[in-house]
Design an enzyme around this catalytic site. Structure first.
Site, PDB file in Angstrom:
ATOM      1  N   ALA A 107       0.848  -1.202   0.000  1.00  0.00           N
ATOM      2  CA  ALA A 107       0.000   0.000   0.000  1.00  0.00           C
ATOM      3  C   ALA A 107       0.879   1.246   0.000  1.00  0.00           C
ATOM      4  O   ALA A 107       1.898   1.307   0.685  1.00  0.00           O
ATOM      5  CB  ALA A 107      -0.909  -0.003   1.209  1.00  0.00           C
ATOM      6  N   GLN A 108       0.486   2.228  -0.769  1.00  0.00           N
ATOM      7  CA  GLN A 108       1.238   3.488  -0.793  1.00  0.00           C
ATOM      8  C   GLN A 108       0.446   4.597  -0.115  1.00  0.00           C
ATOM      9  O   GLN A 108       0.919   5.277   0.769  1.00  0.00           O
ATOM     10  CB  GLN A 108       1.557   3.885  -2.231  1.00  0.00           C
ATOM     11  CG  GLN A 108       2.553   2.979  -2.897  1.00  0.00           C
ATOM     12  CD  GLN A 108       2.896   3.437  -4.312  1.00  0.00           C
ATOM     13  OE1 GLN A 108       2.636   4.559  -4.700  1.00  0.00           O
ATOM     14  NE2 GLN A 108       3.494   2.559  -5.076  1.00  0.00           N
ATOM     15  N   GLY A 109      -0.817   4.789  -0.574  1.00  0.00           N
ATOM     16  CA  GLY A 109      -1.626   5.940  -0.148  1.00  0.00           C
ATOM     17  C   GLY A 109      -1.681   6.074   1.353  1.00  0.00           C
ATOM     18  O   GLY A 109      -1.133   7.024   1.926  1.00  0.00           O
ATOM     19  N   GLY A 110      -2.312   5.139   2.038  1.00  0.00           N
ATOM     20  CA  GLY A 110      -2.331   5.182   3.486  1.00  0.00           C
ATOM     21  C   GLY A 110      -3.645   4.740   4.091  1.00  0.00           C
ATOM     22  O   GLY A 110      -4.360   3.922   3.529  1.00  0.00           O
ATOM     23  N   GLU A 151      -7.105  11.643  -1.971  1.00  0.00           N
ATOM     24  CA  GLU A 151      -7.220  10.676  -3.069  1.00  0.00           C
ATOM     25  C   GLU A 151      -8.596  10.780  -3.693  1.00  0.00           C
ATOM     26  O   GLU A 151      -9.489  11.467  -3.185  1.00  0.00           O
ATOM     27  CB  GLU A 151      -6.975   9.258  -2.542  1.00  0.00           C
ATOM     28  CG  GLU A 151      -5.539   9.046  -2.067  1.00  0.00           C
ATOM     29  CD  GLU A 151      -5.258   7.610  -1.669  1.00  0.00           C
ATOM     30  OE1 GLU A 151      -5.085   6.780  -2.563  1.00  0.00           O
ATOM     31  OE2 GLU A 151      -5.211   7.331  -0.466  1.00  0.00           O
ATOM     32  N   ASP A 191      -6.650 -17.287  -2.893  1.00  0.00           N
ATOM     33  CA  ASP A 191      -6.682 -18.592  -2.213  1.00  0.00           C
ATOM     34  C   ASP A 191      -7.776 -18.648  -1.139  1.00  0.00           C
ATOM     35  O   ASP A 191      -8.472 -19.657  -1.005  1.00  0.00           O
ATOM     36  CB  ASP A 191      -5.327 -18.881  -1.546  1.00  0.00           C
ATOM     37  CG  ASP A 191      -4.175 -18.873  -2.533  1.00  0.00           C
ATOM     38  OD1 ASP A 191      -4.306 -19.493  -3.600  1.00  0.00           O
ATOM     39  OD2 ASP A 191      -3.150 -18.224  -2.246  1.00  0.00           O
ATOM     40  N   HIS A 243      -7.123   0.094 -10.502  1.00  0.00           N
ATOM     41  CA  HIS A 243      -6.455   1.355 -10.157  1.00  0.00           C
ATOM     42  C   HIS A 243      -6.038   2.020 -11.461  1.00  0.00           C
ATOM     43  O   HIS A 243      -5.477   1.356 -12.347  1.00  0.00           O
ATOM     44  CB  HIS A 243      -5.232   1.084  -9.278  1.00  0.00           C
ATOM     45  CG  HIS A 243      -4.715   2.306  -8.590  1.00  0.00           C
ATOM     46  ND1 HIS A 243      -4.066   3.315  -9.265  1.00  0.00           N
ATOM     47  CD2 HIS A 243      -4.773   2.706  -7.299  1.00  0.00           C
ATOM     48  CE1 HIS A 243      -3.740   4.272  -8.404  1.00  0.00           C
ATOM     49  NE2 HIS A 243      -4.173   3.924  -7.199  1.00  0.00           N
ATOM     50  N   ARG A 248     -12.281   5.912  -9.194  1.00  0.00           N
ATOM     51  CA  ARG A 248     -11.301   5.146  -9.975  1.00  0.00           C
ATOM     52  C   ARG A 248     -11.865   4.485 -11.218  1.00  0.00           C
ATOM     53  O   ARG A 248     -11.174   4.374 -12.228  1.00  0.00           O
ATOM     54  CB  ARG A 248     -10.698   4.063  -9.083  1.00  0.00           C
ATOM     55  CG  ARG A 248      -9.815   4.654  -8.058  1.00  0.00           C
ATOM     56  CD  ARG A 248      -9.219   3.607  -7.182  1.00  0.00           C
ATOM     57  NE  ARG A 248      -8.332   4.299  -6.260  1.00  0.00           N
ATOM     58  CZ  ARG A 248      -7.712   3.726  -5.265  1.00  0.00           C
ATOM     59  NH1 ARG A 248      -7.869   2.441  -5.041  1.00  0.00           N
ATOM     60  NH2 ARG A 248      -6.930   4.422  -4.479  1.00  0.00           N
ATOM     61  N   HIS A 271      -6.750  -4.004  -8.883  1.00  0.00           N
ATOM     62  CA  HIS A 271      -6.186  -3.484  -7.641  1.00  0.00           C
ATOM     63  C   HIS A 271      -6.826  -4.089  -6.393  1.00  0.00           C
ATOM     64  O   HIS A 271      -6.132  -4.446  -5.458  1.00  0.00           O
ATOM     65  CB  HIS A 271      -6.389  -1.972  -7.648  1.00  0.00           C
ATOM     66  CG  HIS A 271      -5.738  -1.235  -6.526  1.00  0.00           C
ATOM     67  ND1 HIS A 271      -4.395  -1.345  -6.244  1.00  0.00           N
ATOM     68  CD2 HIS A 271      -6.243  -0.363  -5.608  1.00  0.00           C
ATOM     69  CE1 HIS A 271      -4.098  -0.570  -5.206  1.00  0.00           C
ATOM     70  NE2 HIS A 271      -5.198   0.020  -4.803  1.00  0.00           N
ATOM     71  N   GLU A 278      -9.481  -8.123   2.534  1.00  0.00           N
ATOM     72  CA  GLU A 278      -9.908  -8.210   1.139  1.00  0.00           C
ATOM     73  C   GLU A 278     -10.576  -9.544   0.812  1.00  0.00           C
ATOM     74  O   GLU A 278     -11.351  -9.632  -0.146  1.00  0.00           O
ATOM     75  CB  GLU A 278      -8.702  -7.958   0.214  1.00  0.00           C
ATOM     76  CG  GLU A 278      -9.106  -7.621  -1.198  1.00  0.00           C
ATOM     77  CD  GLU A 278      -7.919  -7.249  -2.083  1.00  0.00           C
ATOM     78  OE1 GLU A 278      -6.832  -6.952  -1.558  1.00  0.00           O
ATOM     79  OE2 GLU A 278      -8.096  -7.260  -3.322  1.00  0.00           O
ATOM     80  N   ARG A 311     -14.736   1.181  -4.034  1.00  0.00           N
ATOM     81  CA  ARG A 311     -14.100   1.440  -2.738  1.00  0.00           C
ATOM     82  C   ARG A 311     -13.424   2.798  -2.737  1.00  0.00           C
ATOM     83  O   ARG A 311     -12.677   3.138  -3.651  1.00  0.00           O
ATOM     84  CB  ARG A 311     -13.051   0.362  -2.467  1.00  0.00           C
ATOM     85  CG  ARG A 311     -12.334   0.498  -1.154  1.00  0.00           C
ATOM     86  CD  ARG A 311     -11.302  -0.600  -1.032  1.00  0.00           C
ATOM     87  NE  ARG A 311     -10.306  -0.470  -2.069  1.00  0.00           N
ATOM     88  CZ  ARG A 311      -9.148   0.179  -1.936  1.00  0.00           C
ATOM     89  NH1 ARG A 311      -8.820   0.732  -0.781  1.00  0.00           N
ATOM     90  NH2 ARG A 311      -8.297   0.266  -2.931  1.00  0.00           N
ATOM     91  N   LEU A 347      -7.332  -0.342   4.408  1.00  0.00           N
ATOM     92  CA  LEU A 347      -6.441  -0.604   5.548  1.00  0.00           C
ATOM     93  C   LEU A 347      -7.213  -0.337   6.837  1.00  0.00           C
ATOM     94  O   LEU A 347      -7.066  -1.044   7.841  1.00  0.00           O
ATOM     95  CB  LEU A 347      -5.188   0.283   5.480  1.00  0.00           C
ATOM     96  CG  LEU A 347      -4.174  -0.060   4.376  1.00  0.00           C
ATOM     97  CD1 LEU A 347      -3.016   0.934   4.375  1.00  0.00           C
ATOM     98  CD2 LEU A 347      -3.632  -1.477   4.517  1.00  0.00           C
TER      99      LEU A 347
HETATM  100  C1  SIN Z   1      -3.208   4.419  -3.757  1.00  0.00           C
HETATM  101  O1  SIN Z   1      -2.297   4.768  -3.020  1.00  0.00           O
HETATM  102  O2  SIN Z   1      -3.505   4.999  -4.780  1.00  0.00           O
HETATM  103  C2  SIN Z   1      -3.969   3.185  -3.377  1.00  0.00           C
HETATM  104  C3  SIN Z   1      -4.673   3.355  -2.107  1.00  0.00           C
HETATM  105  C4  SIN Z   1      -5.843   2.446  -2.042  1.00  0.00           C
HETATM  106  O3  SIN Z   1      -6.126   1.751  -3.005  1.00  0.00           O
HETATM  107  O4  SIN Z   1      -6.540   2.436  -1.015  1.00  0.00           O
END
Ligand code: SIN
Length: 551
Positions: free
Chosen positions: A64-67, A132, A226, A247, A293, A353, A377, A388, A394
């Protein structure tokens, strides 16, 4: 035409011949949802066995990047976060559940900080919040710019390994769940030391999503669905499988892995442009680059077709802050391809994504199979709905993971494994297969025909092929992790295609070019899927109100 015929187990098991591990609670997966569940079950004094198919660094959480989306700014409000979540959710999110999860956002962030996570703050100590798509304001807590998942997984892994009640096993694959007297009582696992069984008082599936069934994905290599396939074979009800979030921006360089370019980059002002340098999101949606998205992803695909190109470009040159400092991981990855993100546009295209669908569970992770829970997930709680809101997952993983851990610990009871189970029947003339070829064919098929834009004919054709490949693969008697994983991927693909065929409308992430409009009168409801007595997929319609669905 071959219908999918999924056996209850992928292999045989004999309790006299297989070494057995015993635990109160078995947790399958060690991302944020699995770790939260394991830690909270262990805090109830229960013994917990936490399994991960890969190293902890390879969970989807770590990617994960965004947070984490949470209301931490005095000018923000839980009502605004809820309104954004429901608007993106396309009319079928569970508003009550969403409200209860979102209200616990600050608590989830505080919990991660108590475990040692360090989120980015300004000199005065206030959180630096990112924005975002779909969010009406900045509310995304992040770490080290764009390396939030690495930071979160770092503290979760350390907490799992330090807890005296928890045993961790990495590189351990779960082949089958085991049931006795209609209760899930454990699993057959493939470990570095060979095949074993686990006898468990309760089982929590937290095995993540299935982005790897698509040719283009932001997900790590282990995201094969799985958990969902295990639950399907064990008879649990699944829901919302048609909803797969794509994404809009993954790095697109032939041969390079499809690295996520976080939406926070667009939140900071980056613009999407085509090969001529023209912006194309303005005029298409009032939020332009920050539209939901599905809207941005489809617009990119359309632009790729219109300009006869394999990708579009993300231009960071006009950002207020230095992008190298703000997005150090993206900067480092792009530099390896001679792209200076402050000057050079980044080639991007959409990728699978996040799976909105999964094991149908209540707000505490309980499935309709006794003793079986699911979180993160792998679960379908209806928190997100048909799409979403970025960085809400998260949060969901932390909040519902903790809740499920407590409930599973309470539900845990002495278990007895079945003495024997049988795998699929032997075939007289097993085909010889090239598994990589089947895998790539599946990924391409899913991308082309069960991806961002779907129609009846394409879905029917895809289902026929998937069912046939599944049949060939089972007839070849897979006997190792690679074969079992591919079986799971084919099962999950068949589930997505079945639900997508059924939903004859467009809503959220699910777009049907032959039914391009949303039809609230007919489709403001969820689709449930179950394995019938022949092993085929039965699709049932649930109600919008989760309390009255088929659970
Ligand atoms: C994103 O950092 O763009 C992804 C974050 C997310 O999908 O919740």
């Amino acid at each position: 035409m071959h219908a999918l015929h999924s056996p209850p187990h992928l292999g045989s098991f004999d309790s006299r011949k297989t070494p057995v591990l015993k635990t109160d609670v078995l947790v399958i997966g060690a991302g944020i949802a699995g770790a939260a569940a394991a830690l909270s079950a262990a805090d109830q004094g229960k013994s917990v066995l936490c399994l991960s198919k890969t190293a902890f660094e390879e969970t989807n959480t770590a990617y994960a990047q965004g947070g984490v989306a949470a209301v931490l700014d005095a000018e923000d409000s839980p009502q605004s976060h809820l309104a954004d979540t429901l608007a993106v959710g396309g009319g079928i999110a569970d508003a009550e559940l969403a409200k209860s999860i979102l209200e616990r956002g600050p608590e989830a962030v505080a919990w991660l900080e108590a475990l040692g996570a360090s989120f980015d703050r300004d000199a005065a100590g206030s959180y630096l919040l990112g924005r975002e798509g779909g969010h009406s304001r900045s509310r995304v807590v992040h770490a080290n710019g764009d390396a939030t998942g690495i930071e979160i997984q770092r503290v979760l892994s350390a907490a799992l390994m330090a807890h005296t009640q928890i045993t961790c096993m990495t590189h351990t694959f779960v082949r089958d769940l085991l049931s006795s007297a209609d209760r899930c009582v454990g699993a057959v696992i493939l470990t570095e030391r060979g095949e074993m069984a686990v006898e468990a008082g309760a089982v929590i599936l937290a095995a993540g999503g299935a982005g790897q069934v698509y040719r283009e994905t932001t997900n790590p290599i282990g995201a094969c669905g799985d958990g969902v396939a295990l639950a399907f074979r064990a008879g649990a009800t699944l829901a919302d499988m048609e909803f797969v979030q794509f994404h809009p921006t993954t790095l697109y360089i032939a041969g390079a892995s499809r690295f996520l370019i976080t939406e926070v980059v667009r939140g900071a002002g980056a613009k999407l442009r085509d090969r001529e340098g023209k912006r194309f999101m303005e005029g298409l949606h009032p939020l332009a680059e920050l539209a939901p998205r599905d809207v941005v992803s489809r617009a990119i695909l359309q632009r790729m077709v219109d300009t006869d190109d394999t990708h579009v470009y993300l231009d960071l040159s006009g950002l207020d802050r230095d992008p190298h400092q703000q997005f150090p991981s993206i900067s480092r990855i792009c530099r390896a391809f001679d792209i200076d993100i402050a000057k050079d546009p980044i080639p991007v295209r959409p990728g699978a994504h996040y799976f909105l669908g999964g094991v149908r569970v209540d707000g505490q992770g309980r499935s309709d199979v006794d003793g079986l829970f699911a979180v993160g997930e792998a679960a379908a709680t209806f928190f997100h709905g048909a799409n979403r809101l970025a960085s809400n997952s998260l949060l969901e993983g932390a909040v519902l993971g903790m809740a499920a851990g407590v409930v599973a610990a309470e539900d845990s009871r002495p278990a007895t494994l079945p003495s024997r189970v049988e795998g699929p029947p032997a075939s007289e003339n097993p085909p010889r297969l090239h598994l990589d070829d089947m895998l790539y064919s599946l990924k391409s098929l899913m991308w082309r025909q069960v991806g961002l834009i779907r129609d009846h004919q394409g879905l029917i054709e895809a289902r026929e092929r998937i069912d046939l490949w599944h049949h060939y693969l089972l007839a070849s008697r897979p006997a190792d992790q690679r074969g079992y994983e591919l079986t799971n991927m084919l099962t999950v693909s068949a589930l997505v295609a079945a639900a997508a065929t059924e939903r004859e409308e467009s809503r959220g992430t699910h777009f049907r070019s032959d039914h391009p409009d949303r039809n609230d009168r007919r489709w403001c409801r969820h689709l449930m899927l179950r394995r019938n007595e022949k092993g085929a997929i039965a699709v049932l319609e649930g109600n919008l109100n989760p309390a009255s669905d088929s659970r």
